[in-house]
Scaffold this motif. Structure first.
Motif, PDB file in Angstrom:
ATOM      1  N   ALA A 199      46.368 -14.266  44.841  1.00 51.39           N
ATOM      2  CA  ALA A 199      45.893 -13.033  45.481  1.00 51.39           C
ATOM      3  C   ALA A 199      46.236 -13.026  46.964  1.00 51.39           C
ATOM      4  O   ALA A 199      46.696 -12.009  47.510  1.00 51.39           O
ATOM      5  CB  ALA A 199      44.390 -12.892  45.272  1.00 51.39           C
ATOM      6  N   VAL A 235      48.540 -10.436  48.979  1.00 56.81           N
ATOM      7  CA  VAL A 235      48.091  -9.661  50.134  1.00 56.81           C
ATOM      8  C   VAL A 235      49.056  -9.838  51.309  1.00 56.81           C
ATOM      9  O   VAL A 235      49.435  -8.867  51.981  1.00 56.81           O
ATOM     10  CB  VAL A 235      46.659 -10.074  50.540  1.00 56.81           C
ATOM     11  CG1 VAL A 235      46.278  -9.458  51.883  1.00 56.81           C
ATOM     12  CG2 VAL A 235      45.662  -9.668  49.472  1.00 56.81           C
ATOM     13  N   LEU A 288      45.421  -7.724  37.227  1.00 56.68           N
ATOM     14  CA  LEU A 288      44.536  -8.059  38.343  1.00 56.68           C
ATOM     15  C   LEU A 288      45.347  -8.398  39.593  1.00 56.68           C
ATOM     16  O   LEU A 288      45.062  -7.908  40.692  1.00 56.68           O
ATOM     17  CB  LEU A 288      43.637  -9.233  37.961  1.00 56.68           C
ATOM     18  CG  LEU A 288      42.744  -9.788  39.081  1.00 56.68           C
ATOM     19  CD1 LEU A 288      41.722  -8.746  39.518  1.00 56.68           C
ATOM     20  CD2 LEU A 288      42.052 -11.071  38.625  1.00 56.68           C
ATOM     21  N   HIS A 289      46.375  -9.246  39.430  1.00 54.11           N
ATOM     22  CA  HIS A 289      47.217  -9.625  40.567  1.00 54.11           C
ATOM     23  C   HIS A 289      47.887  -8.395  41.166  1.00 54.11           C
ATOM     24  O   HIS A 289      47.880  -8.203  42.397  1.00 54.11           O
ATOM     25  CB  HIS A 289      48.292 -10.615  40.127  1.00 54.11           C
ATOM     26  CG  HIS A 289      47.735 -11.879  39.559  1.00 54.11           C
ATOM     27  ND1 HIS A 289      48.389 -12.622  38.604  1.00 54.11           N
ATOM     28  CD2 HIS A 289      46.564 -12.520  39.795  1.00 54.11           C
ATOM     29  CE1 HIS A 289      47.650 -13.671  38.287  1.00 54.11           C
ATOM     30  NE2 HIS A 289      46.549 -13.632  38.998  1.00 54.11           N
ATOM     31  N   ILE A 304      45.386  -6.246  43.060  1.00 57.02           N
ATOM     32  CA  ILE A 304      45.051  -6.760  44.395  1.00 57.02           C
ATOM     33  C   ILE A 304      46.166  -6.441  45.378  1.00 57.02           C
ATOM     34  O   ILE A 304      45.917  -6.015  46.513  1.00 57.02           O
ATOM     35  CB  ILE A 304      44.787  -8.277  44.327  1.00 57.02           C
ATOM     36  CG1 ILE A 304      43.494  -8.554  43.547  1.00 57.02           C
ATOM     37  CG2 ILE A 304      44.699  -8.870  45.733  1.00 57.02           C
ATOM     38  CD1 ILE A 304      43.249 -10.019  43.269  1.00 57.02           C
ATOM     39  N   GLU A 305      47.414  -6.643  44.953  1.00 56.83           N
ATOM     40  CA  GLU A 305      48.550  -6.343  45.820  1.00 56.83           C
ATOM     41  C   GLU A 305      48.597  -4.851  46.141  1.00 56.83           C
ATOM     42  O   GLU A 305      48.870  -4.452  47.285  1.00 56.83           O
ATOM     43  CB  GLU A 305      49.848  -6.784  45.144  1.00 56.83           C
ATOM     44  CG  GLU A 305      49.974  -8.294  45.014  1.00 56.83           C
ATOM     45  CD  GLU A 305      51.156  -8.698  44.147  1.00 56.83           C
ATOM     46  OE1 GLU A 305      51.998  -7.820  43.851  1.00 56.83           O
ATOM     47  OE2 GLU A 305      51.228  -9.879  43.764  1.00 56.83           O
ATOM     48  N   LEU A 346      46.078  -2.786  46.141  1.00 55.27           N
ATOM     49  CA  LEU A 346      44.962  -2.478  47.034  1.00 55.27           C
ATOM     50  C   LEU A 346      45.316  -2.838  48.479  1.00 55.27           C
ATOM     51  O   LEU A 346      45.081  -2.057  49.414  1.00 55.27           O
ATOM     52  CB  LEU A 346      43.712  -3.232  46.587  1.00 55.27           C
ATOM     53  CG  LEU A 346      42.467  -3.086  47.486  1.00 55.27           C
ATOM     54  CD1 LEU A 346      42.030  -1.615  47.540  1.00 55.27           C
ATOM     55  CD2 LEU A 346      41.330  -3.976  46.985  1.00 55.27           C
ATOM     56  N   ALA A 347      45.890  -4.046  48.628  1.00 53.37           N
ATOM     57  CA  ALA A 347      46.278  -4.472  49.975  1.00 53.37           C
ATOM     58  C   ALA A 347      47.337  -3.545  50.561  1.00 53.37           C
ATOM     59  O   ALA A 347      47.263  -3.141  51.732  1.00 53.37           O
ATOM     60  CB  ALA A 347      46.798  -5.908  49.930  1.00 53.37           C
TER      61      ALA A 347
END
Length: 533
Positions: free
Chosen positions: A19, A23, A132-133, A136-137, A139-140
């Motif tokens: 994660a 990011v 999920l990975h 997260i990317e 979202l970042a």
């Protein structure tokens, strides 16, 4: 999805590392996109503009190369975590299968369980962890892009947030439909895997019947069933993707319009349009993907439910201990409407020698499965000493009773493993059981002795060799009772008679021969003969 959360906690360091790299990669990519505005700044700088443009170009290029390097490192970390997580998922599937009652396990073909280990594991990883990975990317990327947009103009940032709210709400309407399509796809993949296996294992039958073309026909028919379910899932997923993509595209156009409008009014530099175009694509693309990944993770719920180990009433029952005798009292059993056993009253004492005789279909194998605790739906009583079967864990019975079927299964492993099943027996114990089953000379003739590998289900062995290995597997456990369900039928007359005679000569072992053809020389050594049918 409790198993999902449990796996996240167990692998928190690996998930967190991936994660963090994601990011950092997102930050680097967003900054690289933002750095394009530096070129416009260099063009408008005072002094030597050519030199400023060249130096700025080199800086922007190095930023992009750094972002690409981070992306490569992130991919390597994901690959390493994928290997670890898929192995753990298959361990969970193995634990789920190992926790099942034998009777429940037998209700499904092995192809269903193979599908769990292949199709379902891949889909769970893809829909839960890979999503999920990526989420997260995304979202970042969305957050960093929004920050960059706000730096260019607060008005642009506010417009981006408002547009994001609309994009996030619309796809939620399809969530339940996506979950249902995912569950249907998983079930179809189980059935197709079972049929693929059936077509391959039955290929030799079709070869010998000169029906080779039927192999491909059966595989294609199974494939069509699975792919139809996959198509329905992909169709639903495509509808969600189009909805999100359309909203993202409209959002980018509106945001670019706001930027140009701000440039006309003089509140934003005209050069910002290039960066906004790049950043808006990153923002809305990442936000849209984030929403879709969220829906994908939620749709994997039906797959995770297969891995939940359920507690059974058997856990409340106790162990049986030594069994002085097994007694059937008014036992009846039927398959559906067809009665197989009616009011049987038989006794098998420790150390006794017995035969159960009857024609095919008379219930011999059914009686053997009852003794092993594999058919709980009987009426009457099965006593193990003073305890009734329903009060005993079935696994406990298997510590005292061994079963040798005429349909022997051998693992694609060494001869040693197929006899010991991985238990730590001494060489002396193994040698003793080899002699008892007349396997010692055969094993010595093998190129690597006990460590010689048996091919798939013993295809490099004769039927007699397979049965003797299965018999050795049972006897090495030093059980009190051994059931031979036509267990020497594949052996020649002399070998079968020799092995049965040796078994009957062991005073502490209760031997139960299940057969339709009892030799007279063996009959004389028996405590009792029970007939069925």
């Amino acid at each position: 999805m409790k198993p999902y959360r449990t796996m996240i906690r167990r692998n928190l360091s690996g998930v967190a590392c991936v994660a963090l790299l994601g990011v950092l990669t997102s930050l680097a990519m967003v900054f690289a996109g933002y750095s394009l505005s530096f070129l416009f700044t260099a063009c408008e700088a005072d002094g030597d503009r050519t030199r400023a443009l060249i130096s700025t170009f080199l800086i922007v290029t190095s930023i992009w190369l750094t972002a690409i390097l981070l992306y490569y490192v992130s991919l390597l970390a994901k690959a390493k975590l994928e290997k670890r997580l898929k192995t753990e998922l298959r361990r969970m599937v193995g634990g789920k299968i190992g926790s099942m009652r034998v009777s429940d396990f037998a209700q499904k073909d092995s192809g269903h369980y193979v599908s769990w280990l292949t199709n379902d594991v891949n889909e769970i990883y893809s829909q839960s962890f890979a999503a999920l990975h990526s989420g997260i990317e995304n979202l970042a990327t969305a957050v960093f892009s929004l920050g960059a947009l706000c730096l260019l103009s607060p008005y642009i940032g506010v417009a981006a947030v408002l547009l994001l709210a609309v994009i996030s709400v619309l796809p939620q309407l399809t969530n339940k439909r996506l979950q249902r399509a995912n569950a249907e796809r998983s079930a179809a993949m189980e059935v197709s895997t079972e049929r693929y296996k059936d077509a391959i294992m039955g290929a030799s039958v079709l070869f010998l019947a000169n029906l080779r073309e039927r192999i491909g026909q059966r595989i294609v028919a199974a494939s069509e069933t699975a792919e139809q379910a996959c198509y329905r899932y992909n169709k639903t997923n495509a509808a969600v993707s189009i909805l999100i993509s359309t909203a993202s595209m409209v959002g980018q156009i509106i945001l670019l319009f706001v930027t140009l409008l701000a440039a006309i009014t003089g509140t934003t530099p005209a050069g910002a349009a290039l960066s906004v175009g790049n950043l808006a694509g990153s923002f809305f693309g990442s936000a849209g993907d984030l929403v879709q990944h969220f829906l994908t993770v939620r749709s994997s719920k039906s797959l995770w439910e297969k891995l939940i180990v359920e507690n059974t009433a058997d856990d409340e029952n106790g162990d049986v201990g030594d069994i002085p005798e097994i007694r059937l009292e008014d036992i009846s059993f039927q398959y559906g409407e067809r009665s197989v056993l009616e009011n049987r009253n038989d006794t098998f004492r420790a150390g006794g020698k017995y035969a159960i005789m009857g024609e095919s279909g008379s219930g011999k194998t059914t009686l053997a499965k009852l003794l092993l605790g594999l058919l709980p739906g009987y009426s009457g009583h099965v006593w193990y000493g003073a305890r009734e079967q329903k009060e005993i864990r079935p696994e406990s019975l298997h510590d005292h009773i061994a079963y040798v079927d005429q349909q022997v299964y051998l693992f694609q492993d060494t001869v040693r493993f197929n006899i010991t099943l991985g238990r730590p027996y001494t060489d002396e114990e193994i040698e003793s059981v080899l002699r008892r089953c007349r396997l010692d000379e055969y094993v010595r003739s093998l190129p690597e002795d006990l460590d010689s590998v048996i091919l798939e289900n013993g295809k490099n062995l004769s039927g007699g060799q397979r049965q003797r290995i299965a018999l050795a597997r049972a006897l090495i456990r030093r059980v009190q009772y051994v059931l031979l369900d036509e267990g020497t039928s594949a052996l020649d007359e002399a070998t079968a008679l020799d092995i049965e005679t040796r078994l009957l000569a062991v005073p502490e072992l209760c031997v139960i021969l299940i057969t339709h053809n009892l030799r007279d020389s063996i009959r004389q050594k028996l405590t009792a003969v029970y007939r069925l049918g």
